[in-house]
Design a protein around this motif. Structure first.
Motif, PDB file in Angstrom:
ATOM      1  N   TYR A  95       0.852  -1.178   0.000  1.00  0.00           N
ATOM      2  CA  TYR A  95       0.000   0.000   0.000  1.00  0.00           C
ATOM      3  C   TYR A  95       0.899   1.243   0.000  1.00  0.00           C
ATOM      4  O   TYR A  95       2.051   1.202   0.440  1.00  0.00           O
ATOM      5  CB  TYR A  95      -0.863   0.052   1.264  1.00  0.00           C
ATOM      6  CG  TYR A  95      -2.083  -0.831   1.238  1.00  0.00           C
ATOM      7  CD1 TYR A  95      -2.003  -2.170   1.593  1.00  0.00           C
ATOM      8  CD2 TYR A  95      -3.325  -0.317   0.874  1.00  0.00           C
ATOM      9  CE1 TYR A  95      -3.129  -2.981   1.578  1.00  0.00           C
ATOM     10  CE2 TYR A  95      -4.454  -1.116   0.863  1.00  0.00           C
ATOM     11  CZ  TYR A  95      -4.349  -2.449   1.217  1.00  0.00           C
ATOM     12  OH  TYR A  95      -5.468  -3.241   1.200  1.00  0.00           O
ATOM     13  N   PHE A 135      -0.054  -4.931   9.252  1.00  0.00           N
ATOM     14  CA  PHE A 135       0.819  -4.049   8.485  1.00  0.00           C
ATOM     15  C   PHE A 135       2.224  -4.028   9.064  1.00  0.00           C
ATOM     16  O   PHE A 135       2.436  -4.205  10.266  1.00  0.00           O
ATOM     17  CB  PHE A 135       0.276  -2.616   8.508  1.00  0.00           C
ATOM     18  CG  PHE A 135      -0.910  -2.406   7.612  1.00  0.00           C
ATOM     19  CD1 PHE A 135      -2.193  -2.669   8.067  1.00  0.00           C
ATOM     20  CD2 PHE A 135      -0.742  -1.968   6.309  1.00  0.00           C
ATOM     21  CE1 PHE A 135      -3.294  -2.482   7.231  1.00  0.00           C
ATOM     22  CE2 PHE A 135      -1.836  -1.777   5.482  1.00  0.00           C
ATOM     23  CZ  PHE A 135      -3.109  -2.039   5.943  1.00  0.00           C
ATOM     24  N   GLY A 136       3.183  -3.782   8.183  1.00  0.00           N
ATOM     25  CA  GLY A 136       4.533  -3.502   8.613  1.00  0.00           C
ATOM     26  C   GLY A 136       4.646  -2.076   9.113  1.00  0.00           C
ATOM     27  O   GLY A 136       3.658  -1.327   9.114  1.00  0.00           O
ATOM     28  N   SER A 137       5.833  -1.696   9.510  1.00  0.00           N
ATOM     29  CA  SER A 137       6.045  -0.375  10.110  1.00  0.00           C
ATOM     30  C   SER A 137       6.211   0.733   9.069  1.00  0.00           C
ATOM     31  O   SER A 137       6.228   1.899   9.417  1.00  0.00           O
ATOM     32  CB  SER A 137       7.260  -0.405  11.031  1.00  0.00           C
ATOM     33  OG  SER A 137       8.362  -0.912  10.330  1.00  0.00           O
ATOM     34  N   GLY A 138       6.324   0.370   7.812  1.00  0.00           N
ATOM     35  CA  GLY A 138       6.328   1.375   6.765  1.00  0.00           C
ATOM     36  C   GLY A 138       7.710   1.883   6.377  1.00  0.00           C
ATOM     37  O   GLY A 138       8.658   1.813   7.150  1.00  0.00           O
ATOM     38  N   PHE A 187       4.561   7.183   1.757  1.00  0.00           N
ATOM     39  CA  PHE A 187       4.790   6.232   2.840  1.00  0.00           C
ATOM     40  C   PHE A 187       4.288   4.874   2.356  1.00  0.00           C
ATOM     41  O   PHE A 187       3.106   4.711   2.068  1.00  0.00           O
ATOM     42  CB  PHE A 187       4.027   6.693   4.087  1.00  0.00           C
ATOM     43  CG  PHE A 187       4.373   5.957   5.347  1.00  0.00           C
ATOM     44  CD1 PHE A 187       3.390   5.296   6.068  1.00  0.00           C
ATOM     45  CD2 PHE A 187       5.671   5.943   5.827  1.00  0.00           C
ATOM     46  CE1 PHE A 187       3.703   4.608   7.236  1.00  0.00           C
ATOM     47  CE2 PHE A 187       5.992   5.272   7.005  1.00  0.00           C
ATOM     48  CZ  PHE A 187       5.004   4.606   7.705  1.00  0.00           C
ATOM     49  N   LEU A 227       3.638   0.846   2.685  1.00  0.00           N
ATOM     50  CA  LEU A 227       3.317  -0.136   3.712  1.00  0.00           C
ATOM     51  C   LEU A 227       3.131  -1.510   3.106  1.00  0.00           C
ATOM     52  O   LEU A 227       2.414  -1.675   2.121  1.00  0.00           O
ATOM     53  CB  LEU A 227       2.019   0.261   4.434  1.00  0.00           C
ATOM     54  CG  LEU A 227       2.121   1.458   5.365  1.00  0.00           C
ATOM     55  CD1 LEU A 227       0.768   2.097   5.547  1.00  0.00           C
ATOM     56  CD2 LEU A 227       2.696   1.044   6.707  1.00  0.00           C
TER      57      LEU A 227
END
Lengths: 110, 114
Positions: free
Chosen positions: A36, A101-104, A88, A90
């Motif tokens: 994303y 979700f991951g931390s981005g 950003f 993700l």
């Protein structure tokens, strides 16, 4: 327990340079994987998803590509970055209804 | 075409009061709805969800209401705390295609004032 790792956390790249963002998932097998993007002041836009190794679906036409060389690895790439690629990014995984979700990665293209 | 809409980009509430975050959707095929909370420079974290067969789901201070006829859902936080200050995303999904994909709203920045 399942964990998702995404790196790097921040990245500043010049226009025209290549990109490679990596995401790995631990503790599960055959997850659905997603990339994303959140552009400034906007919601989360689905870029790619994958239901298995080598299977990539693209949601929007863009300057980016995705690959899934292993079951729990998802890579977001670009051959030549544009200014508009800043945002950003993700990574996420899911099985059934749950999404994690991951931390981005904060990407700034200059 | 935005299928999930959060029309309020920001909301400020006093500590201890109720926060109500709203979300509207257009796709009648959506059958599962989720709320995520996001702090700056972090990934969203799951907060609460609701299936389309229900009209309310409660988890501690968080309650989600679903009005299918109006295609509207809301998140209530009672009492609000300063640590609740974050961006809240509404998301919806439908059981079609090869993988469930979440469609997100644009988010609402909640600020809880001490």
């Amino acid at each position: 327990s399942q964990t998702i790792h995404q790196w790097p956390a921040t990245l500043v790249q010049p226009v025209g340079s290549p990109l490679s963002l990596e995401c790995t998932v631990e503790g599960t097998s055959n997850p659905n994987l997603y990339w994303y993007r959140q552009a400034a002041g906007r919601g989360l836009q689905l870029l790619f998803y994958s239901v298995g190794i080598g299977q990539i679906s693209s949601e929007v036409p863009q300057n980016l590509s995705a690959s899934r060389p292993q079951d729990r690895q998802f890579i977001l790439s670009s051959k030549k970055l544009l200014l508009s690629d800043s945002g950003f990014y993700l990574c996420a995984w899911s099985k059934q209804l749950g999404y994690t979700f991951g931390s981005g990665t904060r990407l700034t293209v200059v | 075409d935005q299928q999930v809409k959060q029309n309020s980009p920001s909301l400020s509430v006093q500590e201890g009061r109720i926060s109500i975050l709203n979300c509207d959707y257009t796709n009648s095929m959506f059958d599962y709805f989720l709320w995520y909370k996001k702090y700056p420079a972090e990934g969203p974290t799951f907060l609460i969800s609701i299936s389309s067969i229900k009209d309310k789901n409660e988890d501690g201070r968080f309650t989600v209401f679903l009005n299918k006829s109006a295609k509207h859902l809301s998140l209530h936080i009672v009492p609000s705390q300063p640590g609740d200050s974050a961006v809240y995303f509404c998301a919806a999904t439908t059981n079609s295609g090869s993988a469930r994909q979440l469609t997100f709203g644009s988010g609402t920045q909640l600020t809880v004032l001490p």
